[in-house]
Design a protein around this motif. Structure first.
Motif, PDB file in Angstrom:
ATOM      1  N   ILE A 115       0.812  -1.212   0.000  1.00 54.93           N
ATOM      2  CA  ILE A 115       0.000   0.000   0.000  1.00 54.93           C
ATOM      3  C   ILE A 115       0.848   1.266   0.000  1.00 54.93           C
ATOM      4  O   ILE A 115       0.385   2.349  -0.362  1.00 54.93           O
ATOM      5  N   GLU A 116       2.133   1.173   0.397  1.00 57.48           N
ATOM      6  CA  GLU A 116       2.989   2.364   0.393  1.00 57.48           C
ATOM      7  C   GLU A 116       3.286   2.849  -1.023  1.00 57.48           C
ATOM      8  O   GLU A 116       3.615   4.011  -1.234  1.00 57.48           O
ATOM      9  N   VAL A 117       3.162   1.961  -2.017  1.00 60.90           N
ATOM     10  CA  VAL A 117       3.474   2.341  -3.409  1.00 60.90           C
ATOM     11  C   VAL A 117       2.536   3.449  -3.909  1.00 60.90           C
ATOM     12  O   VAL A 117       3.004   4.501  -4.349  1.00 60.90           O
ATOM     13  N   PRO A 118       1.210   3.263  -3.848  1.00 60.27           N
ATOM     14  CA  PRO A 118       0.339   4.352  -4.308  1.00 60.27           C
ATOM     15  C   PRO A 118       0.443   5.611  -3.448  1.00 60.27           C
ATOM     16  O   PRO A 118       0.302   6.720  -3.963  1.00 60.27           O
ATOM     17  N   ILE A 119       0.689   5.455  -2.144  1.00 55.68           N
ATOM     18  CA  ILE A 119       0.813   6.639  -1.282  1.00 55.68           C
ATOM     19  C   ILE A 119       2.042   7.450  -1.678  1.00 55.68           C
ATOM     20  O   ILE A 119       1.974   8.675  -1.851  1.00 55.68           O
ATOM     21  N   PRO A 145      -2.733  -3.153  -7.109  1.00 56.00           N
ATOM     22  CA  PRO A 145      -2.705  -3.037  -8.575  1.00 56.00           C
ATOM     23  C   PRO A 145      -3.997  -2.470  -9.144  1.00 56.00           C
ATOM     24  O   PRO A 145      -3.969  -1.664 -10.088  1.00 56.00           O
ATOM     25  N   ALA A 146      -5.136  -2.894  -8.574  1.00 53.75           N
ATOM     26  CA  ALA A 146      -6.423  -2.366  -9.055  1.00 53.75           C
ATOM     27  C   ALA A 146      -6.524  -0.868  -8.801  1.00 53.75           C
ATOM     28  O   ALA A 146      -7.025  -0.103  -9.642  1.00 53.75           O
ATOM     29  N   LEU A 147      -6.015  -0.440  -7.639  1.00 56.85           N
ATOM     30  CA  LEU A 147      -6.040   0.977  -7.281  1.00 56.85           C
ATOM     31  C   LEU A 147      -5.184   1.802  -8.240  1.00 56.85           C
ATOM     32  O   LEU A 147      -5.595   2.869  -8.716  1.00 56.85           O
ATOM     33  N   LEU A 148      -3.993   1.306  -8.536  1.00 59.88           N
ATOM     34  CA  LEU A 148      -3.115   2.007  -9.477  1.00 59.88           C
ATOM     35  C   LEU A 148      -3.747   2.082 -10.866  1.00 59.88           C
ATOM     36  O   LEU A 148      -3.691   3.121 -11.538  1.00 59.88           O
ATOM     37  N   GLY A 149      -4.354   0.978 -11.292  1.00 56.85           N
ATOM     38  CA  GLY A 149      -5.013   0.962 -12.602  1.00 56.85           C
ATOM     39  C   GLY A 149      -6.141   1.969 -12.682  1.00 56.85           C
ATOM     40  O   GLY A 149      -6.268   2.709 -13.669  1.00 56.85           O
ATOM     41  N   LEU A 150      -6.976   2.010 -11.607  1.00 57.71           N
ATOM     42  CA  LEU A 150      -8.098   2.950 -11.583  1.00 57.71           C
ATOM     43  C   LEU A 150      -7.614   4.394 -11.591  1.00 57.71           C
ATOM     44  O   LEU A 150      -8.183   5.243 -12.296  1.00 57.71           O
ATOM     45  N   SER A 151      -6.551   4.685 -10.840  1.00 61.53           N
ATOM     46  CA  SER A 151      -6.038   6.057 -10.776  1.00 61.53           C
ATOM     47  C   SER A 151      -5.487   6.507 -12.128  1.00 61.53           C
ATOM     48  O   SER A 151      -5.698   7.652 -12.548  1.00 61.53           O
ATOM     49  N   VAL A 152      -4.796   5.609 -12.851  1.00 62.67           N
ATOM     50  CA  VAL A 152      -4.241   5.953 -14.166  1.00 62.67           C
ATOM     51  C   VAL A 152      -5.360   6.186 -15.181  1.00 62.67           C
ATOM     52  O   VAL A 152      -5.345   7.164 -15.948  1.00 62.67           O
ATOM     53  N   VAL A 153      -6.350   5.279 -15.191  1.00 62.53           N
ATOM     54  CA  VAL A 153      -7.481   5.424 -16.129  1.00 62.53           C
ATOM     55  C   VAL A 153      -8.234   6.729 -15.865  1.00 62.53           C
ATOM     56  O   VAL A 153      -8.590   7.477 -16.793  1.00 62.53           O
ATOM     57  N   SER A 154      -8.483   7.016 -14.576  1.00 60.11           N
ATOM     58  CA  SER A 154      -9.192   8.249 -14.216  1.00 60.11           C
ATOM     59  C   SER A 154      -8.386   9.485 -14.614  1.00 60.11           C
ATOM     60  O   SER A 154      -8.947  10.482 -15.102  1.00 60.11           O
ATOM     61  N   PHE A 155      -7.066   9.417 -14.417  1.00 58.32           N
ATOM     62  CA  PHE A 155      -6.201  10.547 -14.799  1.00 58.32           C
ATOM     63  C   PHE A 155      -6.270  10.790 -16.307  1.00 58.32           C
ATOM     64  O   PHE A 155      -6.413  11.933 -16.762  1.00 58.32           O
ATOM     65  N   LEU A 156      -6.175   9.716 -17.081  1.00 56.32           N
ATOM     66  CA  LEU A 156      -6.213   9.851 -18.551  1.00 56.32           C
ATOM     67  C   LEU A 156      -7.563  10.394 -19.011  1.00 56.32           C
ATOM     68  O   LEU A 156      -7.643  11.134 -20.008  1.00 56.32           O
ATOM     69  N   TYR A 157      -8.629  10.035 -18.284  1.00 52.97           N
ATOM     70  CA  TYR A 157      -9.954  10.546 -18.642  1.00 52.97           C
ATOM     71  C   TYR A 157     -10.053  12.045 -18.377  1.00 52.97           C
ATOM     72  O   TYR A 157     -10.489  12.824 -19.226  1.00 52.97           O
ATOM     73  N   TRP A 158      -9.608  12.468 -17.178  1.00 49.56           N
ATOM     74  CA  TRP A 158      -9.747  13.866 -16.773  1.00 49.56           C
ATOM     75  C   TRP A 158      -8.731  14.791 -17.442  1.00 49.56           C
ATOM     76  O   TRP A 158      -8.986  15.998 -17.565  1.00 49.56           O
ATOM     77  N   ALA A 174      -6.183  11.953  -5.149  1.00 50.16           N
ATOM     78  CA  ALA A 174      -7.244  11.632  -4.198  1.00 50.16           C
ATOM     79  C   ALA A 174      -7.564  10.135  -4.199  1.00 50.16           C
ATOM     80  O   ALA A 174      -7.802   9.535  -3.151  1.00 50.16           O
ATOM     81  N   ILE A 175      -7.547   9.515  -5.400  1.00 49.54           N
ATOM     82  CA  ILE A 175      -7.829   8.078  -5.490  1.00 49.54           C
ATOM     83  C   ILE A 175      -6.768   7.288  -4.727  1.00 49.54           C
ATOM     84  O   ILE A 175      -7.070   6.351  -3.977  1.00 49.54           O
ATOM     85  N   LEU A 176      -5.497   7.682  -4.937  1.00 42.89           N
ATOM     86  CA  LEU A 176      -4.408   6.960  -4.284  1.00 42.89           C
ATOM     87  C   LEU A 176      -4.497   7.049  -2.767  1.00 42.89           C
ATOM     88  O   LEU A 176      -4.094   6.136  -2.047  1.00 42.89           O
ATOM     89  N   ILE A 177      -5.016   8.165  -2.271  1.00 46.80           N
ATOM     90  CA  ILE A 177      -5.051   8.385  -0.825  1.00 46.80           C
ATOM     91  C   ILE A 177      -6.294   7.770  -0.183  1.00 46.80           C
ATOM     92  O   ILE A 177      -6.214   7.052   0.808  1.00 46.80           O
ATOM     93  N   VAL A 178      -7.452   8.044  -0.767  1.00 47.51           N
ATOM     94  CA  VAL A 178      -8.711   7.696  -0.103  1.00 47.51           C
ATOM     95  C   VAL A 178      -8.903   6.187   0.004  1.00 47.51           C
ATOM     96  O   VAL A 178      -9.561   5.691   0.931  1.00 47.51           O
ATOM     97  N   ALA A 179      -8.296   5.425  -0.912  1.00 50.41           N
ATOM     98  CA  ALA A 179      -8.523   3.975  -0.923  1.00 50.41           C
ATOM     99  C   ALA A 179      -7.489   3.202  -0.113  1.00 50.41           C
ATOM    100  O   ALA A 179      -7.389   1.994  -0.233  1.00 50.41           O
ATOM    101  N   CYS A 180      -6.710   3.893   0.724  1.00 45.75           N
ATOM    102  CA  CYS A 180      -5.700   3.201   1.542  1.00 45.75           C
ATOM    103  C   CYS A 180      -6.367   2.180   2.455  1.00 45.75           C
ATOM    104  O   CYS A 180      -7.252   2.533   3.239  1.00 45.75           O
TER     105      CYS A 180
END
Length: 799
Positions: free
Chosen positions: A245-249, A429-442, A456-462
């Protein structure tokens, strides 16, 4: 060699330090920063221990020059103060080693026997950074062991003046990091107010750039120092081919810092340094809260460990009384019977004794002791009764350590851990994937929002709260059960209790109470001399019938037997200068068969002549019938007894119709009976007296020993139940099931929190600073929930 160990050419293969060219050392096609690191590698290579580098790249420490530093360990009197256990061929010492930090450390420190002959075993306590070493003083010494540890980069911390306190040094680095993060966060917020409110005064326009770069400078201590732990943990995780979990943080913090720096350089705005520092501050605050939570759990576990082991104390007038172990003081005289655990260090008063230290050392060879010898806590008395004088008051933590010895641990699946691990393994891995997809969308809609969403995604889902759920719930349940006088070995027993479907009860001393047994004598009357021999034979035994009969016979002069032998489940033989006594079952005496009445009896033979028998009219425990009625609705019930079936009809009337009654079972037959039940797919809980039932208790999925008056401490059991709480067994079983239900409910609550938080984060409606505040609040919410639920279930009445 594994890919995990591929590191940059400029780093030392052993310790990971940057290599200065002039000091560079090559060996075995590897680079080292100094000869010390090369030497450690050579030692590991020669002893086939290079797997050390497979667990983590560059895990070692550079060995320091310690010449003469530990010469004081050549002094035997000093070594004696450091040893936990000290016998002829076995010494045990616990050493505090600050460098312990990873799986490689654990692996190498638990394989010390390969590095130095004489070391029998070594066991690491990772949270406390201690290694417990068992060694043979005839083959090696403590000084040699310590110097060997120093040579491989694991120098122990030894303070003779303050040894105990030294081992418990408080690490204040987290407090310092929180302080720095708070200082940076507060000052950056203060300097950011003008831009928050879009103040356009002349001095703001003129000094805006200065304030922005000042804010940048203030953010550096928080970014570099306060958040350093996340970077290190994330880097180690990546090097090991894992994503914790330290990776996304760490990624979220770095992204915010880079984005904010770009904003200032290109004059897009003042960036998000305030949010970044606030994020670091609140995450560290949550980490501190989690740390305090675990400290609290540890305290409660220690409190729980005061289980009611009683011991016999000999008063100055010769009277023998039972006292709790933690009431024992220095100078007290204790009576230790056959198979009884010695709870304190003491001096041998009796002429001789045989002590089994297998609880401590794992070696089953008994050690002979004579008057004046030192006796160590954890030994088990074999044979005739002995007396010792107490040197130190009891250490319950030490008894708990014996109870939790790996030798006696059952191999059970740690389901609550596997659930947490499984979720964490796929979560990151799912969290990282979701954050990248959301970033590319926005990023195609609004760049600023894209970065906010990503962070925010990386932090809130800890999943910190998720990881805390099981240990905190089970820790709280352990405390509550301990308060109600069921003392469990560890938290895993609660999970096993919840799975039980079959309960096996011993009869004598378990469903019967020794305190209310009516005793009559049948046969040739015994004279005072014969009663004296019988009294002193019974004095050395811990069997429930022996203890009751010992109290029943009037007090006589105390004499020591020349020979004493107790055969579990059968009887006792004792030889005195005045005569020989044999007592037990009719089969043991080989004198006659049971009569038609088939009552519980202890037969007596003196000097080869059969005298008669003591008949026990058992009194059953209060609430037995009600308890069995409650349990029969949910469990298979068995009464497994070593006695004859003389009370079958009484039990058939008292107990539910589906209760199985099995009699005439020897200790080994009880164990086989439990094994047969398990072979048929049953999860078995055995409840016994801890002496004759030791094998069955160890074989069962959960073994509970009943404690009444003098208790035989048995590491084979998973829990000790105070006899006064016998009728509440159904409560404990139902409560354990609800404890597991609480864990599953809190898992769901944590996942719901993450899903809701992610929904807001993905939609761009959640700022990183808000996510950082919510994260520790979620941990507090989960801890509060499991505490309230476990306390709520504890107050319920189960039927």
């Amino acid at each position: 060699m594994s890919k995990l160990v591929d590191i940059k050419a400029s780093q030392c293969y052993h310790c990971g330090s940057d290599i200065i060219k002039k000091d560079e050392v090559f060996f075995d096609e590897k680079q080292f920063c100094c000869n010390g690191c090369k030497t450690v590698y050579e030692i590991f290579s020669q002893n086939d221990l290079t797997c050390y580098y497979d667990f983590q790249a560059s895990p070692g420490a550079t060995p320091q020059d310690i010449k003469g530093k530990f010469d004081f360990l050549a002094n035997e009197s000093i070594v004696d103060t450091l040893l936990e256990f000290n016998e002829d061929k076995t010494h045990i010492v616990s050493l505090y080693i600050p460098h312990i930090h990873c799986s490689s450390c654990i692996w190498i420190l638990e394989n010390l026997q390969k590095l130095q002959s004489g070391i029998g075993a070594s066991q690491v306590n990772f949270p406390e950074k201690k290694v417990r070493i068992t060694y043979n003083p005839q083959k090696t010494s403590l000084q040699s062991i310590v110097e060997m540890l120093c040579s491989i980069g694991y120098e122990p911390y030894i303070s003779l003046d303050n040894f105990d306190e030294g081992k418990k040094k408080v690490d204040r680095s987290l407090i310092y990091k929180i302080g720095v993060a708070f200082f940076c966060f507060g000052n950056i917020m203060l300097l950011s107010f003008p831009e928050y409110f879009e103040v356009n005064e002349f001095w703001i326009e003129q000094y805006r750039d200065f304030f922005r770069w000042l804010i940048f400078a203030l953010s550096l201590p928080a970014f570099i120092y306060s958040a350093s732990g996340y970077y290190v943990a994330a880097w180690k995780s990546i090097k090991q081919g894992m994503l914790n979990i330290e990776v996304p943080i760490a990624l979220g913090i770095v992204v915010m810092f880079i984005r904010s720096t770009v904003d200032i350089i290109f004059n897009y705005g003042q960036g998000f340094f305030d949010s970044m520092c606030g994020l670091i501050f609140f995450m560290l605050l949550g980490k501190l809260f989690q740390q305090k939570t675990y400290d609290f759990l540890s305290f409660e576990r220690d409190y729980k460990s005061y289980f009611p082991i009683a011991i016999t104390k000999v008063l100055p007038n010769g009277t023998e009384v039972s006292v709790q172990v933690y009431d024992i003081k220095k100078g007290d005289r204790l009576l230790i019977r056959n198979q009884e655990l010695i709870p304190v260090d003491g001096i041998m008063i009796s002429e001789n004794a045989t002590i089994d230290y297998s609880f401590v050392t794992g070696e089953a060879v008994p050690i002979s002791k004579k008057s004046g010898d030192k006796i160590f806590a954890g030994g088990k008395q074999l044979g005739k009764v002995i007396e010792i004088e107490v040197l130190f008051s009891v250490s319950n933590s030490y008894l708990t350590q014996l109870w939790s010895n790996d030798v006696f641990q059952k191999r059970v699946e740690q389901q609550h851990k596997s659930i947490t691990d499984k979720i964490s393994r796929y979560f990151t891995p799912a969290l990282l994937g979701l954050s990248v997809v959301s970033f590319l969308y926005w990023v195609f809609i609004d760049v600023a929002t894209a970065f906010n969403v990503f962070t925010a995604i990386l932090i809130v889902a800890c999943p910190c709260a998720l990881a805390l759920t099981a240990p905190f719930t089970l820790g709280n349940v352990l405390r509550i059960m301990g308060n109600r006088k069921l003392y469990l070995k560890n938290a895993l027993v609660i999970e096993q209790l919840a799975k039980v479907d079959t309960i096996v009860f011993d009869k004598t001393g378990t469903i019967t109470t020794n305190k209310k047994t009516s005793i009559t004598y049948e046969g040739e009357a015994l004279n005072d001399f014969e009663l004296k021999l019988l009294f002193n034979t019974l004095r050395g035994s811990n069997h429930p019938l022996s203890r009751r009969l010992y109290e029943f016979i009037s007090v006589h002069e105390k004499i020591a037997p020349i020979h004493f032998e107790e055969t579990l489940g059968k009887g006792i033989e004792a030889e005195f200068t005045e005569g020989k006594v044999k007592l037990g079952s009719s089969q043991f005496l080989k004198h006659l068969s049971e009569n038609t009445h088939k009552k519980t009896k202890v037969h007596v033979e003196i000097n080869g002549v059969y005298k008669g028998s003591y008949v026990f009219n058992n009194q059953y425990r209060k609430g037995l019938e009600t308890l069995f009625e409650k349990l029969a609705a949910h469990y298979n019930l068995v009464v497994l007894s070593g006695d004859n079936d003389g009370e079958r009809k009484i039990l058939e009337k008292m107990l539910p119709a589906n209760t199985s009654l099995v009699f005439n079972q020897k200790p080994e037959q009880k164990l086989d009976f439990i094994k047969q039940l398990q072979d048929h797919g049953n999860n078995v809980m055995m409840i016994g007296d801890g002496l004759n039932d030791a094998g069955a208790l160890a074989q069962s999925n959960v073994g509970i020993s009943i404690s009444e008056n003098v208790n035989v401490f048995s590491p084979a059991c998973d829990g000790i139940l105070d006899a006064s709480q016998f009728e509440k067994i159904s409560f404990f079983l139902a409560y354990s099931k609800n404890a597991m239900l609480t864990i599953y409910m809190s898992f769901i609550l944590s996942l719901v929190y993450n899903i809701v938080g992610l929904a807001y984060a993905v939609s761009g409606n959640l700022l990183p600073i808000v996510a950082a505040i919510i994260m520790p609040l979620s941990t507090i919410t989960i801890v509060s929930f499991v505490t309230l639920m476990s306390n709520f279930f504890a107050r319920r009445k189960y039927h």
